[in-house]
Write a protein that holds these residues in place. Sequence first.
Motif, PDB file in Angstrom:
ATOM      1  N   UNK A  19       0.836  -1.202   0.000  1.00  0.00           N
ATOM      2  CA  UNK A  19       0.000   0.000   0.000  1.00  0.00           C
ATOM      3  C   UNK A  19       0.869   1.249   0.000  1.00  0.00           C
ATOM      4  N   UNK A  20       0.445   2.258  -0.754  1.00  0.00           N
ATOM      5  CA  UNK A  20       1.071   3.576  -0.725  1.00  0.00           C
ATOM      6  C   UNK A  20       0.119   4.550  -0.043  1.00  0.00           C
ATOM      7  N   UNK A  21       0.625   5.234   0.973  1.00  0.00           N
ATOM      8  CA  UNK A  21      -0.166   6.209   1.715  1.00  0.00           C
ATOM      9  C   UNK A  21       0.565   7.555   1.725  1.00  0.00           C
ATOM     10  N   UNK A  22      -0.139   8.578   2.170  1.00  0.00           N
ATOM     11  CA  UNK A  22       0.463   9.899   2.277  1.00  0.00           C
ATOM     12  C   UNK A  22      -0.527  10.976   1.923  1.00  0.00           C
ATOM     13  N   UNK A  50      -6.865   1.447  -6.525  1.00  0.00           N
ATOM     14  CA  UNK A  50      -6.878   2.636  -5.686  1.00  0.00           C
ATOM     15  C   UNK A  50      -8.147   2.648  -4.848  1.00  0.00           C
ATOM     16  N   UNK A  51      -8.090   3.404  -3.760  1.00  0.00           N
ATOM     17  CA  UNK A  51      -9.260   3.521  -2.890  1.00  0.00           C
ATOM     18  C   UNK A  51      -9.448   4.980  -2.465  1.00  0.00           C
ATOM     19  N   UNK A  52     -10.681   5.453  -2.603  1.00  0.00           N
ATOM     20  CA  UNK A  52     -11.827   4.728  -3.153  1.00  0.00           C
ATOM     21  C   UNK A  52     -11.696   4.543  -4.661  1.00  0.00           C
ATOM     22  N   UNK A 106      -3.734   4.029  -1.409  1.00  0.00           N
ATOM     23  CA  UNK A 106      -4.532   4.233  -0.203  1.00  0.00           C
ATOM     24  C   UNK A 106      -5.238   2.952   0.243  1.00  0.00           C
ATOM     25  N   UNK A 107      -5.420   2.893   1.580  1.00  0.00           N
ATOM     26  CA  UNK A 107      -6.140   1.759   2.192  1.00  0.00           C
ATOM     27  C   UNK A 107      -6.680   2.230   3.538  1.00  0.00           C
ATOM     28  N   UNK A 108      -6.659   1.402   4.551  1.00  0.00           N
ATOM     29  CA  UNK A 108      -7.318   1.744   5.814  1.00  0.00           C
ATOM     30  C   UNK A 108      -6.670   2.919   6.531  1.00  0.00           C
ATOM     31  N   UNK A 109      -5.353   3.080   6.393  1.00  0.00           N
ATOM     32  CA  UNK A 109      -4.689   4.176   7.102  1.00  0.00           C
ATOM     33  C   UNK A 109      -5.205   5.540   6.655  1.00  0.00           C
ATOM     34  N   UNK A 110      -5.584   5.653   5.390  1.00  0.00           N
ATOM     35  CA  UNK A 110      -6.116   6.928   4.923  1.00  0.00           C
ATOM     36  C   UNK A 110      -7.406   7.288   5.644  1.00  0.00           C
ATOM     37  N   UNK A 111      -8.250   6.310   5.881  1.00  0.00           N
ATOM     38  CA  UNK A 111      -9.490   6.594   6.606  1.00  0.00           C
ATOM     39  C   UNK A 111      -9.207   6.980   8.049  1.00  0.00           C
ATOM     40  N   UNK A 112      -8.249   6.292   8.675  1.00  0.00           N
ATOM     41  CA  UNK A 112      -7.886   6.640  10.051  1.00  0.00           C
ATOM     42  C   UNK A 112      -7.347   8.067  10.094  1.00  0.00           C
ATOM     43  N   UNK A 113      -6.523   8.427   9.107  1.00  0.00           N
ATOM     44  CA  UNK A 113      -5.914   9.755   9.098  1.00  0.00           C
ATOM     45  C   UNK A 113      -6.918  10.841   8.718  1.00  0.00           C
ATOM     46  N   UNK A 114      -7.657  10.627   7.637  1.00  0.00           N
ATOM     47  CA  UNK A 114      -8.538  11.680   7.125  1.00  0.00           C
ATOM     48  C   UNK A 114      -9.841  11.800   7.911  1.00  0.00           C
ATOM     49  N   UNK A 115     -10.500  10.664   8.169  1.00  0.00           N
ATOM     50  CA  UNK A 115     -11.764  10.743   8.901  1.00  0.00           C
ATOM     51  C   UNK A 115     -11.545  10.691  10.417  1.00  0.00           C
TER      52      UNK A 115
END
Length: 238
Positions: A19-22, A50-52, A106-115
């Motif tokens: 996964x790529x996050x940031x 990609x997600x979403x 993006x994956x689950x970390x994006x939701x934790x970070x953004x939401x």
Amino acid sequence: MNETGEQPRQSPAPGWFICFEGGDGAGKTTQVRLLTEELERRGHSVLVTRQPGGTPLGQQIRDLVLHGDHVAPRAEALLYAADKAHHVDELIRPALDAGTVVLTDRYTDSSIAYQGVGRDLGTDEIRRLQHWAVGGLFPDLTIVLDVTPEVGRERRGDVHDRLEAEADDFHAAVRQAFLDLAARDPERYLVVDAGLPPAEIAARVIDRFDTIWAATPHGRQRPSGSERSGIPSSGERG
């Protein structure tokens, strides 16, 4: 179980999940492309998603949460979770079962970070929601491309989706959330300064991939010297 509450992936599926996050503007698309090219050069089957997004339903959700009218924060979190639940069942798990390397933007970390952090819905609440949605499936490796809000905004230019349009303090909180997640599980995360030249970032990603790969049954079964990287390793850079 690590400090983020995630259980290391124990699936017998032969594929790999990366996964790529940031933050927005970090250059994830470029790095996904570079890693895809290198892995395919080595003979791996690669699925990029990609997600979403990633599925027809996911694309509809993407249009709603990123390009539609106002979405209430809790509704936003639930829509992202719905995307991942469908995405994992329909696309990611079958690909891993087939021995494919799955690369996701993006994956689950994006939701934790953004939401969880950016929308102030609570990291524990969003983590539990996301973990339930993906059925406990987590990446073997997560690369965090670290970018400041100022640099991210400059790179994005004048075109912004609903989240990109948020103020810099929102993006600063999101950035810190990614760094905090990575700090709790350094063996599964790689944090790279997104301001480095793209080729240098790609080399660091390949170095970490090779290190983890060599320590697994996948890597031990690989013929010695048969898959050298076309990207210079850290020891080969001047």
